[in-house]
Motif scaffolding. Structure first.
Motif, short mmCIF file in Angstrom:
data_model
loop_
_atom_site.label_atom_id
_atom_site.label_comp_id
_atom_site.label_asym_id
_atom_site.label_seq_id
_atom_site.Cartn_x
_atom_site.Cartn_y
_atom_site.Cartn_z
N ILE A 76 82.23 158.91 1.94
CA ILE A 76 83.28 158.67 0.78
C ILE A 76 82.71 158.32 -0.68
CG2 ILE A 76 85.04 157.81 2.49
CD1 ILE A 76 84.71 155.16 1.20
N ALA A 77 81.54 157.71 -0.50
CA ALA A 77 80.71 157.51 -1.91
C ALA A 77 80.70 158.71 -2.58
CB ALA A 77 79.58 156.92 -1.65
N ALA A 78 80.72 160.06 -2.07
CA ALA A 78 80.46 161.07 -2.64
C ALA A 78 81.57 161.68 -3.56
CB ALA A 78 79.91 162.57 -1.82
N ASN A 79 82.65 160.76 -3.58
CA ASN A 79 83.78 160.75 -4.34
C ASN A 79 83.46 160.23 -5.82
OD1 ASN A 79 85.97 162.24 -3.16
ND2 ASN A 79 86.00 160.74 -1.65
N LEU A 80 82.48 159.28 -5.79
CA LEU A 80 82.36 158.50 -6.93
C LEU A 80 81.24 158.90 -7.72
CD1 LEU A 80 83.83 156.41 -4.75
CD2 LEU A 80 83.14 154.49 -6.49
N TYR A 81 80.09 159.21 -7.10
CA TYR A 81 79.20 159.85 -7.67
C TYR A 81 78.26 160.81 -7.05
CZ TYR A 81 78.25 155.19 -5.22
OH TYR A 81 78.44 154.39 -4.36
N PRO A 82 78.76 161.96 -6.81
CA PRO A 82 78.22 163.01 -6.02
C PRO A 82 76.79 163.56 -6.65
CG PRO A 82 80.17 163.86 -7.35
CD PRO A 82 79.91 162.44 -7.50
N GLU A 83 76.55 163.55 -7.64
CA GLU A 83 75.32 163.69 -8.34
C GLU A 83 74.26 163.09 -7.78
OE1 GLU A 83 78.27 163.47 -11.94
OE2 GLU A 83 77.86 162.58 -10.03
N LEU A 84 74.44 161.81 -7.38
CA LEU A 84 73.31 161.06 -6.83
C LEU A 84 72.98 161.67 -5.27
CD1 LEU A 84 74.09 157.35 -7.71
CD2 LEU A 84 72.63 159.06 -9.04
N PHE A 85 73.93 161.94 -4.67
CA PHE A 85 73.82 162.42 -3.22
C PHE A 85 73.19 163.95 -3.57
CE2 PHE A 85 76.75 159.11 -2.07
CZ PHE A 85 76.34 158.60 -1.11
N SER A 86 73.58 164.72 -4.23
CA SER A 86 73.33 166.00 -4.27
C SER A 86 71.80 166.09 -4.76
CB SER A 86 74.13 166.93 -5.42
OG SER A 86 73.52 167.89 -5.79
N TYR A 87 71.47 165.12 -5.48
CA TYR A 87 69.87 164.91 -5.91
C TYR A 87 69.14 164.54 -4.50
CZ TYR A 87 65.72 163.17 -8.06
OH TYR A 87 64.19 163.15 -8.57
N LEU A 88 69.79 163.62 -3.92
CA LEU A 88 68.84 163.07 -2.79
C LEU A 88 68.82 164.15 -1.83
CD1 LEU A 88 68.12 160.24 -1.22
CD2 LEU A 88 70.59 160.63 -0.04
N LEU A 89 69.52 164.97 -1.47
CA LEU A 89 69.51 166.01 -0.40
C LEU A 89 68.65 167.04 -1.01
CD1 LEU A 89 73.24 165.86 0.90
CD2 LEU A 89 71.39 165.24 2.13
N LYS A 90 68.74 167.61 -2.28
CA LYS A 90 67.91 168.69 -2.61
C LYS A 90 66.43 168.10 -2.94
CE LYS A 90 71.73 171.40 -4.91
NZ LYS A 90 72.62 170.62 -4.02
N ASN A 91 66.26 166.74 -2.81
CA ASN A 91 64.78 166.67 -3.01
C ASN A 91 64.24 165.68 -1.95
OD1 ASN A 91 64.13 167.14 -6.15
ND2 ASN A 91 66.24 166.43 -5.99
N LEU A 92 64.93 165.79 -0.86
CA LEU A 92 64.56 164.99 0.37
C LEU A 92 63.27 165.16 0.89
CD1 LEU A 92 65.81 162.53 1.86
CD2 LEU A 92 66.76 164.31 3.63
N ASN A 93 62.79 166.60 0.93
CA ASN A 93 61.57 166.74 1.35
C ASN A 93 60.34 167.25 0.12
OD1 ASN A 93 62.50 166.85 4.19
ND2 ASN A 93 63.38 168.68 3.72
N ASP A 94 60.61 166.73 -0.91
CA ASP A 94 59.67 166.89 -1.86
C ASP A 94 58.75 165.75 -1.87
OD1 ASP A 94 58.39 166.82 -4.40
OD2 ASP A 94 60.12 167.90 -5.49
N THR A 95 57.58 166.28 -1.52
CA THR A 95 56.51 165.22 -1.15
C THR A 95 56.11 164.55 -2.48
OG1 THR A 95 54.82 166.84 -1.60
CG2 THR A 95 55.40 166.57 0.59
N GLY A 96 56.45 164.94 -3.55
CA GLY A 96 56.17 164.34 -4.84
C GLY A 96 56.99 163.18 -5.19
N LYS A 97 58.33 163.13 -4.55
CA LYS A 97 59.31 162.12 -4.98
C LYS A 97 59.93 161.40 -3.98
CE LYS A 97 61.49 165.48 -8.47
NZ LYS A 97 62.72 166.32 -8.85
N GLN A 98 58.96 161.08 -2.71
CA GLN A 98 59.53 160.15 -2.00
C GLN A 98 59.67 158.85 -2.14
OE1 GLN A 98 60.23 161.51 1.42
NE2 GLN A 98 60.18 163.32 0.02
N GLN A 99 58.87 158.43 -3.18
CA GLN A 99 59.09 157.03 -3.68
C GLN A 99 60.48 156.78 -4.31
OE1 GLN A 99 55.93 155.28 -6.09
NE2 GLN A 99 57.09 153.43 -6.46
#
Length: 318
Positions: free
Chosen positions: A213-236
């Protein structure tokens, strides 16, 4: 194999006018917002949409508007079961499918009451499948009127029919989600987790996406999270974002979906806060916590250089 896209699937709100009638322009703007924010699919006519407060005609109108606005840019699914009568649900599912949905979703609490067994549930699901031809279907462990969690064994049986493509999991238990992911392996059926705290880990275990349900408020954050989940340079950064999303999630459930509409209104989206679900009174402290979520959202977006959607005269721009 024909699966639905991986990624973010927001569970859509329904905007209402001042007289509490359906706000068609609001639905169109909301649909554009989700897509611009990076949604990979849309779940219309769900619990967040106040689906139990809508008539069948309104449910079809909401779904039709979302499908037409999305215009094949992302697939749209919608709930099609609102009765224990299988014939009634089958008829409505056919009407939904004629509107162009990618799958008609069955609320698992609708075919059977709380006292009926898994075997009885399977019998009724088999009947429903027989009555709906080859229409693609989905499952939703909706908590209203009660929550019926689907066992991994039953889910495997349904997945092997080849008819099911989407399962919105609300078990909130990682071990259960893991079992379900394994049960549907090699089928069309994908697990889409509604639970933010187990979200990232479930994706790493093989879930196909998130539907919080949080994707209704700030979907941009979840989109970024999922698209960069496996980026080794962005794990922190991903770990930090995931931790903050987890904390924010504990706040936004209070008086939802009112809080989601208020949050979007404060972001500049031209919708009212109106809804048909009765809500509790909001204290000053409640409003202050929502303001704190807004500040955290904007700070995270700035820190991670995430483009957030800006609203100007009800038009969406980056």
């Amino acid at each position: 194999m024909n699966q639905l896209p991986t990624g973010l699937w927001p569970v859509m709100l329904t905007p209402f006018k001042d007289d509490n009638s359906i706000d068609i322009d609001g639905i169109k703007n909301l649909t554009e917002f989700y897509i611009a924010a990076g949604a990979d699919g849309l779940f219309a006519n769900c619990l967040s949409s106040e689906m139990f407060q809508l008539t069948d005609e309104e449910r079809l109108l909401v779904t039709k508007t979302v499908v037409a606005t999305a215009n094949t840019r992302v697939p749209v699914i919608a709930t099609g079961s609102f009765s224990a009568e299988i014939n009634t649900s089958a008829s409505f599912i056919k009407q939904l499918y004629d509107l162009g949905v990618a799958a008609a979703v069955i609320s698992t609490s609708q075919p059977c009451n709380e006292l009926e067994t898994d075997e009885e549930f399977k019998m009724k699901m088999e009947n429903l499948m027989d009555q709906t031809g080859n229409i693609p279907l989905g499952l939703y462990e909706c908590p209203v009127p009660y929550k019926r969690l689907v066992s991994s064994e039953t889910l495997k049986w349904l997945a092997e029919s080849g008819r099911f493509y989407y399962h919105k999991d609300t078990s909130c238990i990682l071990d259960c989600i893991k079992e379900k992911i394994k049960a549907v392996e090699g089928t069309n059926l994908g697990i889409y987790n509604a639970h933010v705290p187990t979200g990232v880990e479930s994706i790493r275990l093989g879930a196909r996406g998130l539907s919080p349900i949080a994707a209704n408020l700030y979907p941009e954050l979840f989109s970024y999270l999922l698209k960069n989940l496996n980026d080794t340079g962005k794990q922190q950064e991903i770990e930090h974002l995931n931790n903050v999303l987890d904390i924010m999630d504990t706040i936004i459930h209070h008086n939802y979906p009112f809080t989601a509409k208020l949050f979007l209104q404060n972001r500049g989206l031209g919708i009212t806060r109106n809804g048909r679900i009765p809500r509790l009174a909001m204290s000053t402290h409640d409003y202050n916590k929502l303001d704190a979520i807004m500040r955290e959202f904007r700070q995270l977006s700035e820190e991670l250089e995430i483009d957030i959607i800006q609203f100007k005269h009800k038009e969406i721009t980056l």
